[in-house]
Design a protein around this motif. Structure first.
Motif, mmCIF file in Angstrom:
data_model
loop_
_atom_site.group_PDB
_atom_site.id
_atom_site.type_symbol
_atom_site.label_atom_id
_atom_site.label_comp_id
_atom_site.label_asym_id
_atom_site.label_seq_id
_atom_site.Cartn_x
_atom_site.Cartn_y
_atom_site.Cartn_z
ATOM 1 N N GLY A 138 84.622 38.353 70.003
ATOM 2 C CA GLY A 138 85.064 38.081 71.387
ATOM 3 C C GLY A 138 84.587 37.032 72.112
ATOM 4 N N SER A 139 85.018 36.389 73.184
ATOM 5 C CA SER A 139 84.645 35.095 73.576
ATOM 6 C C SER A 139 83.437 35.035 74.282
ATOM 7 N N THR A 140 82.794 36.087 74.413
ATOM 8 C CA THR A 140 81.387 36.081 75.054
ATOM 9 C C THR A 140 80.459 36.092 73.787
ATOM 10 N N VAL A 141 80.932 36.749 72.746
ATOM 11 C CA VAL A 141 80.114 36.595 71.371
ATOM 12 C C VAL A 141 80.085 35.328 70.960
ATOM 13 N N ALA B 237 82.066 43.681 75.946
ATOM 14 C CA ALA B 237 82.802 45.004 76.493
ATOM 15 C C ALA B 237 83.768 44.498 77.171
ATOM 16 N N ASP B 238 84.930 45.383 77.311
ATOM 17 C CA ASP B 238 85.853 45.183 78.231
ATOM 18 C C ASP B 238 85.697 45.907 79.560
ATOM 19 N N GLU B 239 84.720 46.834 79.315
ATOM 20 C CA GLU B 239 84.439 47.802 80.655
ATOM 21 C C GLU B 239 82.961 48.315 80.155
ATOM 22 N N LYS C 40 85.870 49.077 74.481
ATOM 23 C CA LYS C 40 85.710 48.012 73.819
ATOM 24 C C LYS C 40 86.841 47.888 72.821
ATOM 25 N N GLY C 41 87.229 46.820 72.403
ATOM 26 C CA GLY C 41 88.575 46.624 71.288
ATOM 27 C C GLY C 41 89.734 45.716 72.131
ATOM 28 N N GLY C 42 89.349 45.067 72.909
ATOM 29 C CA GLY C 42 90.161 43.959 73.350
ATOM 30 C C GLY C 42 90.565 42.914 72.649
ATOM 31 N N SER D 147 82.674 41.057 86.154
ATOM 32 C CA SER D 147 84.120 41.671 86.165
ATOM 33 C C SER D 147 84.125 42.854 85.225
ATOM 34 N N LYS D 148 83.165 43.031 84.192
ATOM 35 C CA LYS D 148 83.211 44.003 83.471
ATOM 36 C C LYS D 148 82.442 45.524 83.767
ATOM 37 N N VAL D 149 81.835 45.327 84.732
ATOM 38 C CA VAL D 149 81.153 46.589 85.546
ATOM 39 C C VAL D 149 81.857 47.466 86.034
HETATM 40 C C1 5RP Z 1 86.571 43.082 70.856
HETATM 41 C C2 5RP Z 1 85.555 43.613 71.974
HETATM 42 C C3 5RP Z 1 85.026 42.499 72.882
HETATM 43 O O1 5RP Z 1 83.735 42.570 72.829
HETATM 44 C C4 5RP Z 1 85.636 42.608 74.144
HETATM 45 O O2 5RP Z 1 87.043 42.676 74.025
HETATM 46 C C5 5RP Z 1 85.073 41.756 75.092
HETATM 47 O O3 5RP Z 1 85.816 40.276 74.834
HETATM 48 P P1 5RP Z 1 85.352 39.093 75.611
HETATM 49 O O4 5RP Z 1 84.101 38.562 75.566
HETATM 50 O O5 5RP Z 1 86.272 38.042 75.066
HETATM 51 O O6 5RP Z 1 85.617 39.169 76.912
HETATM 52 O O7 5RP Z 1 85.307 44.850 72.111
HETATM 53 O O8 5RP Z 1 87.180 44.242 69.956
#
Ligand code: 5RP
Length: 230
Positions: free
Chosen positions: A30-33, A84-86, A95-97, A121-123
């Motif tokens: 993801g973008s944070t990673v 995470a997404d949430e 997760k899984g966005g 924003s994810k909390v």
């Molecule tokens: C990917 C994921 C990501 O961790 C999740 O979507 C968060 O992504 P981002 O850091 O881009 O907001 O679960 O499958």
């Protein structure tokens, strides 16, 4: 006021404190990673290698000269770092966005500690309420699973649709499967929800991470990095 991208960079870099130089670590997607991976490339003593949750992250790691290992060749990882997404107040996540949820769960299960990195924003209070829940499915089962969500058995009532790419074609995951995104859920018992949906024929993985929940979450806020432990 920092942007969401700046908050992602803040926690991505903060996660480096959880990495022991010279070890093999688990790396998410993801973008944070992506910010975390960039930081790995600048460590004075690098990691020995990484098990990655997607082809995308593997390519980014290799570009920095970090060896990517097969999960089959590893018995235990000290830490797994992922976004995470949430995430709720107990460390349960959606997760899984980025469509990598199945491999994310596999790598997370190998790790002693799951460190989640997320902008504020994810909390959320209740999972499923702000971000559509991803479910990886075997293509031939997609419509049956969509009907199961519509029927709402076991507290799973929601509207599921097949994820598509920007050109309109059905998205195919790294595992050759499809993703359903489910809207309108209120997941009040993440553990029971994860077990129930994972049991449906044709579900590869549901994007609720209750059994593989976070142990620590680094939350990016206006005031800096907040560390939550569960
Ligand atoms: C990917 C994921 C990501 O961790 C999740 O979507 C968060 O992504 P981002 O850091 O881009 O907001 O679960 O499958």
């Amino acid at each position: 006021m920092p942007t969401q991208e700046e908050l992602k960079a803040l926690v991505g870099r903060a996660a480096l404190a959880y990495v022991t130089p010279g070890t093999i670590i688990g790396v998410g997607t993801g973008s944070t990673v992506a910010h975390f991976i960039a930081g790995l490339g600048e460590m004075p003593v690098p990691v020995a290698g990484a098990v990655s949750s997607s082809e995308r992250s593997s390519a980014a790691l290799r570009d920095l000269g970090i060896p990517v290992l097969d999960a089959n060749d590893v018995t235990r990882l000290e830490v797994y770092i992922d976004g995470a997404d949430e995430i709720d107040r107990s460390g349960y996540m959606v997760k899984g966005g980025g469509a990598a949820l199945t491999r994310e769960k596999i790598v997370a299960a190998l790790a002693t500690r799951f460190v989640c990195i997320a902008d504020g924003s994810k909390v959320v209070d209740v999972l499923g309420t702000t971000f559509p829940l991803p479910v990886e499915v075997i293509p031939m089962a997609a419509n049956a699973i969509i009907r199961r969500f519509a029927a709402g058995l076991q507290g799973t009532n929601g509207t599921a649709e097949l994820r598509r790419t920007s050109d309109g074609s059905v998205l195919v995951t790294d595992n050759g499967q499809h993703i359903l995104d489910v809207r309108g859920l209120r997941i009040t018992d993440p553990m029971a929800f994860e077990c129930a949906v994972n049991d449906w024929p044709g579900v590869v993985t549901v994007g609720v991470f209750a059994r593989q929940k976070a142990d620590v979450c680094l939350v990016g806020t206006e005031a800096g990095v907040q560390t939550l432990s569960y």
